[in-house]
Design a protein around this motif. Structure first.
Motif, PDB file in Angstrom:
ATOM      1  N   HIS A 145     -74.764  -9.916 -40.836  1.00  0.00           N
ATOM      2  CA  HIS A 145     -73.514  -9.470 -40.214  1.00  0.00           C
ATOM      3  C   HIS A 145     -73.828  -8.515 -39.084  1.00  0.00           C
ATOM      4  O   HIS A 145     -74.940  -7.990 -38.985  1.00  0.00           O
ATOM      5  CB  HIS A 145     -72.588  -8.817 -41.254  1.00  0.00           C
ATOM      6  N   LEU A 194     -69.144  -2.097 -44.447  1.00  0.00           N
ATOM      7  CA  LEU A 194     -69.028  -2.290 -45.893  1.00  0.00           C
ATOM      8  C   LEU A 194     -68.239  -3.561 -46.208  1.00  0.00           C
ATOM      9  O   LEU A 194     -68.609  -4.326 -47.104  1.00  0.00           O
ATOM     10  CB  LEU A 194     -68.373  -1.074 -46.556  1.00  0.00           C
ATOM     11  N   GLU A 195     -67.192  -3.807 -45.461  1.00  0.00           N
ATOM     12  CA  GLU A 195     -66.386  -5.013 -45.670  1.00  0.00           C
ATOM     13  C   GLU A 195     -67.196  -6.276 -45.373  1.00  0.00           C
ATOM     14  O   GLU A 195     -67.130  -7.265 -46.103  1.00  0.00           O
ATOM     15  CB  GLU A 195     -65.127  -4.960 -44.799  1.00  0.00           C
ATOM     16  N   ARG A 196     -67.984  -6.239 -44.317  1.00  0.00           N
ATOM     17  CA  ARG A 196     -68.849  -7.380 -43.992  1.00  0.00           C
ATOM     18  C   ARG A 196     -69.867  -7.610 -45.097  1.00  0.00           C
ATOM     19  O   ARG A 196     -70.151  -8.746 -45.475  1.00  0.00           O
ATOM     20  CB  ARG A 196     -69.552  -7.155 -42.645  1.00  0.00           C
ATOM     21  N   GLN A 197     -70.419  -6.531 -45.636  1.00  0.00           N
ATOM     22  CA  GLN A 197     -71.398  -6.637 -46.722  1.00  0.00           C
ATOM     23  C   GLN A 197     -70.755  -7.211 -47.984  1.00  0.00           C
ATOM     24  O   GLN A 197     -71.369  -8.026 -48.684  1.00  0.00           O
ATOM     25  CB  GLN A 197     -72.015  -5.267 -47.012  1.00  0.00           C
ATOM     26  N   ILE A 198     -69.530  -6.835 -48.269  1.00  0.00           N
ATOM     27  CA  ILE A 198     -68.812  -7.376 -49.436  1.00  0.00           C
ATOM     28  C   ILE A 198     -68.630  -8.886 -49.287  1.00  0.00           C
ATOM     29  O   ILE A 198     -68.797  -9.648 -50.248  1.00  0.00           O
ATOM     30  CB  ILE A 198     -67.460  -6.652 -49.621  1.00  0.00           C
ATOM     31  N   ILE A 199     -68.303  -9.343 -48.080  1.00  0.00           N
ATOM     32  CA  ILE A 199     -68.163 -10.786 -47.837  1.00  0.00           C
ATOM     33  C   ILE A 199     -69.481 -11.485 -48.130  1.00  0.00           C
ATOM     34  O   ILE A 199     -69.520 -12.500 -48.839  1.00  0.00           O
ATOM     35  CB  ILE A 199     -67.719 -11.057 -46.384  1.00  0.00           C
ATOM     36  N   LYS A 218     -57.967 -14.863 -45.839  1.00  0.00           N
ATOM     37  CA  LYS A 218     -58.078 -13.562 -46.508  1.00  0.00           C
ATOM     38  C   LYS A 218     -58.009 -12.394 -45.525  1.00  0.00           C
ATOM     39  O   LYS A 218     -57.418 -11.363 -45.812  1.00  0.00           O
ATOM     40  CB  LYS A 218     -59.373 -13.492 -47.311  1.00  0.00           C
ATOM     41  N   TYR A 219     -58.613 -12.562 -44.337  1.00  0.00           N
ATOM     42  CA  TYR A 219     -58.728 -11.455 -43.385  1.00  0.00           C
ATOM     43  C   TYR A 219     -57.854 -11.622 -42.141  1.00  0.00           C
ATOM     44  O   TYR A 219     -57.993 -10.867 -41.194  1.00  0.00           O
ATOM     45  CB  TYR A 219     -60.192 -11.272 -42.979  1.00  0.00           C
ATOM     46  N   GLN A 226     -71.979 -10.573 -50.026  1.00  0.00           N
ATOM     47  CA  GLN A 226     -72.313 -10.552 -51.452  1.00  0.00           C
ATOM     48  C   GLN A 226     -71.504 -11.584 -52.240  1.00  0.00           C
ATOM     49  O   GLN A 226     -71.970 -12.088 -53.258  1.00  0.00           O
ATOM     50  CB  GLN A 226     -72.104  -9.151 -52.022  1.00  0.00           C
ATOM     51  N   ALA A 227     -70.319 -11.923 -51.762  1.00  0.00           N
ATOM     52  CA  ALA A 227     -69.458 -12.875 -52.480  1.00  0.00           C
ATOM     53  C   ALA A 227     -69.796 -14.338 -52.162  1.00  0.00           C
ATOM     54  O   ALA A 227     -69.360 -15.235 -52.882  1.00  0.00           O
ATOM     55  CB  ALA A 227     -67.993 -12.597 -52.138  1.00  0.00           C
TER      56      ALA A 227
END
Length: 179
Positions: free
Chosen positions: A73, A124-129, A28-29, A131-132
């Motif tokens: 993170h 924010l991107e690390r936090q989204i990961i 994905k990244y 949360q998923a």
């Protein structure tokens, strides 16, 4: 002297489970691919005849069951997104013995963890990961491995990391320390 890292490697079932998560994030990244592990001692200078010492150390270390203590993170490349793990007594003893074998190495602070991605990402991107992700509660580690990059000292070249040696930990029921 050789520049190596010492890893605890999960058993095949947990390795496959964690590798699946790592591979999804890598794809994905567009991040570098690596094998799941907990670093016991990183960037360690060891003598060229380290094998017998580490084989004996592995034989004296029980298989470890480490608890998931939550996802976290950071901006640090090798802790972009990771699972914090318990600090089991045999893990602390293993690390201490490693530094006794090679005292010329400076002891760094120890925060055992299982990294899930190595990539510079915005907070924010690390936090989204995080949360998923839904991660299981325990992981069993049954192998001690010596790893190094193809070019000495080039640790940021993650995809060039190679395993030089592997030893099974002492075969017994998994040892667990509750947090």
């Amino acid at each position: 002297m050789q520049d190596v890292s010492l890893w605890l490697v999960p058993n095949p079932e947990d390795s496959a489970y964690l590798q699946g998560i790592i591979d999804q994030l890598v794809d994905k990244y567009q991040a570098p691919r690596f094998s799941p592990h907990v670093t016991v001692a990183g960037r360690l200078q060891v003598s060229d005849d380290y094998q017998s010492s580490l084989a004996a150390l592995a034989a004296a270390t029980p298989v470890l069951q480490l608890q998931n203590q939550g996802l976290d993170h950071s901006a640090a490349l090798f802790r972009t997104v990771y699972i914090r793990t318990s600090l089991a007594d045999p893990l602390v003893a293993l690390r201490q013995r490693v530094y006794e074998l090679w005292p010329e190495n400076a002891i760094k602070p120890f925060m055992p963890h299982i990294s899930l991605i190595y990539k510079e990402l915005a907070p924010l991107e690390r936090q989204i990961i995080i949360q998923a992700l839904r991660i299981k509660e325990t992981f069993i580690f049954n192998t001690l491995a010596v790893v190094c990059p193809q070019q000495s000292g080039e640790w940021t070249a993650v995809e060039t990391w190679q395993t030089l040696e592997r030893w099974n930990l002492r075969d017994q029921a998994a040892f667990e320390i509750n947090p």
